[in-house]
Each structure stands twice: as structure tokens, then as C-alpha cells.
Design a protein around this motif. Structure first.
Motif, PDB file in Angstrom:
ATOM      1  N   VAL A  24       7.647   0.148  -8.367  1.00  0.00           N
ATOM      2  CA  VAL A  24       6.474  -0.718  -8.287  1.00  0.00           C
ATOM      3  C   VAL A  24       5.612  -0.504  -9.521  1.00  0.00           C
ATOM      4  N   TYR A  27       0.080  -0.209  -8.963  1.00  0.00           N
ATOM      5  CA  TYR A  27      -0.311   0.296  -7.643  1.00  0.00           C
ATOM      6  C   TYR A  27      -1.773   0.727  -7.646  1.00  0.00           C
ATOM      7  N   THR A  47      -2.277  -2.425  -3.063  1.00  0.00           N
ATOM      8  CA  THR A  47      -1.720  -3.606  -3.713  1.00  0.00           C
ATOM      9  C   THR A  47      -0.847  -3.143  -4.866  1.00  0.00           C
ATOM     10  N   TYR A  48       0.249  -3.874  -5.090  1.00  0.00           N
ATOM     11  CA  TYR A  48       1.178  -3.515  -6.156  1.00  0.00           C
ATOM     12  C   TYR A  48       2.171  -4.643  -6.338  1.00  0.00           C
ATOM     13  N   ALA A  50       6.138  -5.281  -6.594  1.00  0.00           N
ATOM     14  CA  ALA A  50       7.385  -4.603  -6.248  1.00  0.00           C
ATOM     15  C   ALA A  50       8.565  -5.269  -6.934  1.00  0.00           C
ATOM     16  N   ALA A  53      12.319  -6.139  -2.221  1.00  0.00           N
ATOM     17  CA  ALA A  53      11.788  -5.986  -0.869  1.00  0.00           C
ATOM     18  C   ALA A  53      11.939  -4.545  -0.377  1.00  0.00           C
ATOM     19  N   VAL A  56       8.886  -2.032  -0.748  1.00  0.00           N
ATOM     20  CA  VAL A  56       7.792  -1.975   0.225  1.00  0.00           C
ATOM     21  C   VAL A  56       7.994  -0.789   1.168  1.00  0.00           C
ATOM     22  N   VAL A  59       7.322   2.494  -0.697  1.00  0.00           N
ATOM     23  CA  VAL A  59       5.892   2.767  -0.894  1.00  0.00           C
ATOM     24  C   VAL A  59       5.269   3.241   0.410  1.00  0.00           C
ATOM     25  N   GLU A  60       5.560   2.561   1.517  1.00  0.00           N
ATOM     26  CA  GLU A  60       5.004   2.963   2.805  1.00  0.00           C
ATOM     27  C   GLU A  60       5.446   4.367   3.190  1.00  0.00           C
TER      28      GLU A  60
END
Length: 81
Positions: A24, A27, A47-48, A50, A53, A56, A59-60
Motif C-alpha cells: 500500500v 497510508y 486511508t491508503y 492498495a 484487494a 486490504v 493492512v487490517e
């Protein structure tokens, strides 16, 4: 009296010769603390851009489940009543 703390962080891009640690860019995240019952609720908003998909979920996992959850668990333990 209600105390609130806001932490804003941004990941600084690595030098061009280095590969990023996750796919990403740009960030930026905000953690905010809100009163909730007898304690507090912490909200994470990021917000970033990527590359895919799959990023995501990465990052989480890295920030939500890793960095922030670990830090919040340590704070909960430290300041438990």
C-alpha cells in the motif's frame, strides 16, 4: 470530565531502493477514543492506496489485529481497575 486523546500517524515511504513492507502507499490513520459505558471505545480509521484487494486484509491484520490491538491490550492491562 471526559478526557480524549487523538493519535495521528503516517507511514513514511521507504527509500526507492527498498521494497515496501506491505503493498500500500499513502497510508494515514487516525485512532480516536470515545466514552463507552464504564470504559472507552477506540476507533481506527485508515486511508491508503492498495495494489490489490488482498492488501486490504494485510493492512487490517498488520495494523488492526497486530499493532493497534496489541498496544490496546497492553494499555488495558496496565490501567485495569
Amino acid at each position: 470530565m471526559v478526557s480524549r486523546t487523538l493519535l495521528r500517524t503516517a507511514v513514511v515511504p521507504a527509500a526507492p531502493a527498498e521494497a515496501p513492507s506491505f503493498p500500500v502507499t499513502g497510508y494515514e490513520a487516525t485512532l480516536s477514543v470515545h466514552p463507552h459505558g464504564e470504559g472507552s471505545e477506540v476507533r481506527w480509521q485508515g486511508t491508503y492506496e492498495a495494489e490489490s484487494a488482498d492488501a486490504v486484509a494485510q493492512v487490517e491484520q498488520l495494523f488492526g489485529d497486530g499493532t493497534y490491538a496489541t498496544g490496546l491490550a497492553a494499555l488495558r492491562e496496565r490501567f485495569a481497575r
